[in-house]
Design an enzyme around this catalytic site. Structure first.
Site, PDB file in Angstrom:
ATOM      1  N   LYS A 251       0.840  -1.201   0.000  1.00  0.00           N
ATOM      2  CA  LYS A 251       0.000   0.000   0.000  1.00  0.00           C
ATOM      3  C   LYS A 251       0.871   1.245   0.000  1.00  0.00           C
ATOM      4  O   LYS A 251       1.711   1.428   0.882  1.00  0.00           O
ATOM      5  CB  LYS A 251      -0.910  -0.012   1.233  1.00  0.00           C
ATOM      6  CG  LYS A 251      -1.739   1.256   1.417  1.00  0.00           C
ATOM      7  CD  LYS A 251      -2.500   1.218   2.738  1.00  0.00           C
ATOM      8  CE  LYS A 251      -3.159   2.555   3.064  1.00  0.00           C
ATOM      9  NZ  LYS A 251      -3.802   2.552   4.392  1.00  0.00           N
ATOM     10  N   ASP A 256      -2.332  10.434   3.851  1.00  0.00           N
ATOM     11  CA  ASP A 256      -3.750  10.094   3.985  1.00  0.00           C
ATOM     12  C   ASP A 256      -4.455  11.083   4.902  1.00  0.00           C
ATOM     13  O   ASP A 256      -4.337  11.008   6.128  1.00  0.00           O
ATOM     14  CB  ASP A 256      -3.891   8.668   4.533  1.00  0.00           C
ATOM     15  CG  ASP A 256      -5.347   8.256   4.691  1.00  0.00           C
ATOM     16  OD1 ASP A 256      -6.207   8.876   4.043  1.00  0.00           O
ATOM     17  OD2 ASP A 256      -5.606   7.312   5.455  1.00  0.00           O
ATOM     18  N   LYS A 263      -9.781  12.927   8.647  1.00  0.00           N
ATOM     19  CA  LYS A 263      -9.300  12.498   9.957  1.00  0.00           C
ATOM     20  C   LYS A 263      -9.245  13.687  10.923  1.00  0.00           C
ATOM     21  O   LYS A 263      -9.157  14.838  10.503  1.00  0.00           O
ATOM     22  CB  LYS A 263      -7.890  11.912   9.816  1.00  0.00           C
ATOM     23  CG  LYS A 263      -7.793  10.631   9.017  1.00  0.00           C
ATOM     24  CD  LYS A 263      -6.349  10.211   8.880  1.00  0.00           C
ATOM     25  CE  LYS A 263      -6.230   8.913   8.077  1.00  0.00           C
ATOM     26  NZ  LYS A 263      -6.722   7.751   8.830  1.00  0.00           N
ATOM     27  N   ASP A 274       1.622   6.171   5.966  1.00  0.00           N
ATOM     28  CA  ASP A 274       0.629   5.279   5.366  1.00  0.00           C
ATOM     29  C   ASP A 274       1.151   4.585   4.111  1.00  0.00           C
ATOM     30  O   ASP A 274       0.443   3.778   3.517  1.00  0.00           O
ATOM     31  CB  ASP A 274      -0.655   6.052   5.039  1.00  0.00           C
ATOM     32  CG  ASP A 274      -1.908   5.196   5.167  1.00  0.00           C
ATOM     33  OD1 ASP A 274      -1.846   4.156   5.847  1.00  0.00           O
ATOM     34  OD2 ASP A 274      -2.943   5.560   4.590  1.00  0.00           O
ATOM     35  N   ASP A 333     -12.027   7.214   4.124  1.00  0.00           N
ATOM     36  CA  ASP A 333     -10.808   6.940   4.886  1.00  0.00           C
ATOM     37  C   ASP A 333     -10.460   5.457   4.888  1.00  0.00           C
ATOM     38  O   ASP A 333      -9.431   5.069   5.431  1.00  0.00           O
ATOM     39  CB  ASP A 333     -10.956   7.465   6.320  1.00  0.00           C
ATOM     40  CG  ASP A 333      -9.628   7.513   7.061  1.00  0.00           C
ATOM     41  OD1 ASP A 333      -8.584   7.627   6.395  1.00  0.00           O
ATOM     42  OD2 ASP A 333      -9.631   7.436   8.307  1.00  0.00           O
ATOM     43  N   GLU A 335      -9.427   3.871   2.343  1.00  0.00           N
ATOM     44  CA  GLU A 335      -8.935   3.960   0.964  1.00  0.00           C
ATOM     45  C   GLU A 335      -7.873   2.924   0.632  1.00  0.00           C
ATOM     46  O   GLU A 335      -7.683   2.568  -0.526  1.00  0.00           O
ATOM     47  CB  GLU A 335      -8.380   5.370   0.711  1.00  0.00           C
ATOM     48  CG  GLU A 335      -6.936   5.603   1.112  1.00  0.00           C
ATOM     49  CD  GLU A 335      -6.677   5.453   2.601  1.00  0.00           C
ATOM     50  OE1 GLU A 335      -5.557   5.081   2.979  1.00  0.00           O
ATOM     51  OE2 GLU A 335      -7.601   5.721   3.408  1.00  0.00           O
ATOM     52  N   ARG A 337      -7.705  -0.269   1.100  1.00  0.00           N
ATOM     53  CA  ARG A 337      -8.255  -1.471   0.481  1.00  0.00           C
ATOM     54  C   ARG A 337      -8.703  -1.205  -0.961  1.00  0.00           C
ATOM     55  O   ARG A 337      -8.752  -2.121  -1.781  1.00  0.00           O
ATOM     56  CB  ARG A 337      -9.405  -2.014   1.339  1.00  0.00           C
ATOM     57  CG  ARG A 337     -10.608  -1.102   1.445  1.00  0.00           C
ATOM     58  CD  ARG A 337     -11.459  -1.401   2.675  1.00  0.00           C
ATOM     59  NE  ARG A 337     -10.817  -0.989   3.906  1.00  0.00           N
ATOM     60  CZ  ARG A 337     -11.333  -1.180   5.116  1.00  0.00           C
ATOM     61  NH1 ARG A 337     -12.517  -1.760   5.249  1.00  0.00           N
ATOM     62  NH2 ARG A 337     -10.689  -0.790   6.196  1.00  0.00           N
TER      63      ARG A 337
END
Length: 502
Positions: A251, A256, A263, A274, A333, A335, A337
């Site tokens: 990933k 993010d 967030k 991230d 959020d 995201e 996946r």
């Protein structure tokens, strides 16, 4: 830094000229009559030295010892965990006084795992982040000599540990960089740099190519960002072309914000981490470049930012993934996946022997396992066992979590084939169940590293995990693989030194 391995006893360690000598002393050690042995004997007799792991005694300009500074450190039973604890305890000494050359000697016999722990512990402790500091002091420690009872017997684990350390350092470096110094394009340039090493190739796709592939889920995440997405494909060929590769998918969310489901502000700066799954893939390939094992590996990194501008995907939007499955995005959020599911579909073209995705995916996994073990989800028991064993061997621990079909019930929706979230209960499991829909029929595993990829607080920084776990897994797989027929690129092995990560 450069690591060297040498056969050495305590008396020989005393004659090594260096800035710092660290002698690792196990329980029951019987010192000789040399200067260093006398120091150990007197310290133990006076109870100034405890051989319990984590205990140490520091000395300066000891008579008869060539080193400027001497540290005696207890390692208890001498197992790998005790050695790691001992090296971590003396970590400040590896930076204090800016030593350029250090000797770390294990008094008495040492296991292969203990030797690996020495190398990785020293590399971990001496790492210095400098990329965005104007007056940062670079790491002074340039050369480390590891002394053991039998260097010839320990050469293989030593070489493996050096390679893993180089890979971990590269992963830490990219994980630590702020988002404006680790954009998707810069991440792609780092991957291209790895292609300078033997056996490694790199291909980078931009927005047009990704759109042509139909990666609608990946593109949806990137819609709100000014920085263009990149899809990075790395290949390492160390075996016959006919041998099915292991595919690693990392990933690569370089920052993010959470998107429209934004967030909270506190600690949002840590969302630069991230992309640690992507960084770990880069680190694994750097280690493969050093070791040149007889295995084929593909690395895939979907890299983009998740930002909340007027073009950003909205909660309730439905997108079509590369697999053709439609996804209702209930939370922007979630995201990670979304970028991973298209990468997993893309991975099918390689007809992989196994597929492993690595992601800082869920806060739920942090609640479940903390920062000690990564979450492991797997569709195949053999793969799960191999990864768990690799984690234990490398002290890069993971723990297998369930994948019961009942957990997928919460992903059902009236408006698409699947929703991207299923609520708070068992959040790490439902995220894994989402990914499983796109993983195909070959053995697949998912490592949720949200709790292990970085540390917060005063020790804030990337850890480089799970590079060690993955490298150990790949090497074990290479060692036990049945040779394939066909043309093979000969695997090479390089010994000795670990250059600073670039």
């Amino acid at each position: 830094m450069n690591f060297e391995l040498k056969t050495m006893d305590v008396a020989q360690a005393a004659s090594e000229k260096c800035d710092l000598l660290v002698l690792l002393v196990p329980d029951g050690f019987a010192p000789g009559k040399d200067a260093l042995g006398d120091l150990v004997a007197q310290a133990i007799k006076a109870k100034d030295l405890d051989t319990k792991p984590g205990k140490s005694l520091h000395s300066y300009q000891v008579a008869g010892v060539a080193a400027r500074r001497v540290v005696l450190a207890g390692i208890g039973a001498g197992d790998a965990r005790a050695v790691r604890q001992a090296v971590a305890a003396v970590a400040p000494a590896l930076k204090q006084g800016a030593p350029k050359r250090a000797v770390v000697c294990v008094a008495g016999a040492a296991s292969a795992a203990a030797v690996e722990a020495v190398v990785r512990g020293v590399a971990q402790a001496s790492y210095v982040y400098t990329a965005t500091k104007s007056k940062a002091e670079a790491r002074s420690l340039a050369r480390v000599l590891v002394g053991v009872h039998d260097a010839r017997a320990m050469s293989a684990p030593f070489e493996r540990a050096v390679a893993v350390s180089v890979g971990v350092e590269l992963a830490r470096e990219w994980g630590n960089r702020p988002a404006n110094h680790a954009t998707p394009n810069l991440l792609a340039q780092a991957a291209k740099g790895l292609a300078k090493h033997p056996g490694i190739q790199c291909k980078v796709l931009g927005p047009a190519e990704v759109a042509h592939l139909g990666m609608g889920a990946f593109m949806a995440v990137a819609r709100g960002a000014e920085e263009p997405l990149r899809f990075i494909e790395l290949r390492y060929q160390g075996a016959a072309k006919t041998q099915a590769p292991v595919v690693l998918v990392g990933k690569g969310i370089t920052f993010d914000t959470g998107g429209i489901s934004i967030k909270p502000a506190p600690e949002m700066d840590e969302m630069k981490f991230d992309m640690c799954g992507a960084a770990s893939v880069l680190g694994v390939f750097r280690a493969l470049a050093e070791l040149q094992p007889a295995i084929n590996v593909v690395g895939l990194i979907p890299a983009c930012e998740n930002m909340p501008d007027g073009r950003a995907v909205k909660p309730g939007d439905v997108v079509t993934s590369m697999s053709g499955q439609t996804i209702e995005i209930l939370n922007t959020d979630a995201e990670g996946r979304l970028v991973l599911c298209d990468a997993l579909t893309y991975a099918q073209r390689f007809k992989p022997a196994a597929m492993i995705d690595i992601a800082t995916l869920t806060g739920a996994c942090v609640i479940a396992l903390g920062g000690v073990r990564s979450g492991l989800f797997a569709s195949d028991d053999t793969l799960a066992s191999a990864l768990q064993a690799a984690g234990e061997a490398s002290d890069d621990l993971c723990w297998r979590m369930p994948l019961d079909d009942d957990y997928a019930e919460g992903l059902k929706t009236n408006f698409a084939d699947v929703a991207n979230v299923a609520g708070r209960p068992a959040g790490s499991v439902t995220a894994a169940k989402f990914l499983q829909r796109f993983a195909g029929e070959q053995p697949w595993a998912h490592l949720d590293i949200a709790g292990t990829a970085w540390k917060g607080g005063a020790a804030k920084g990337a850890t480089g995990r799970p590079v060690g776990l993955l490298v150990h897994y790949l090497l074990e797989r290479a060692a036990t693989a049945v040779p394939s027929t066909g043309t093979s690129s000969p695997a090479r092995r390089r010994k000795g030194s670990a250059a600073p990560a670039a």
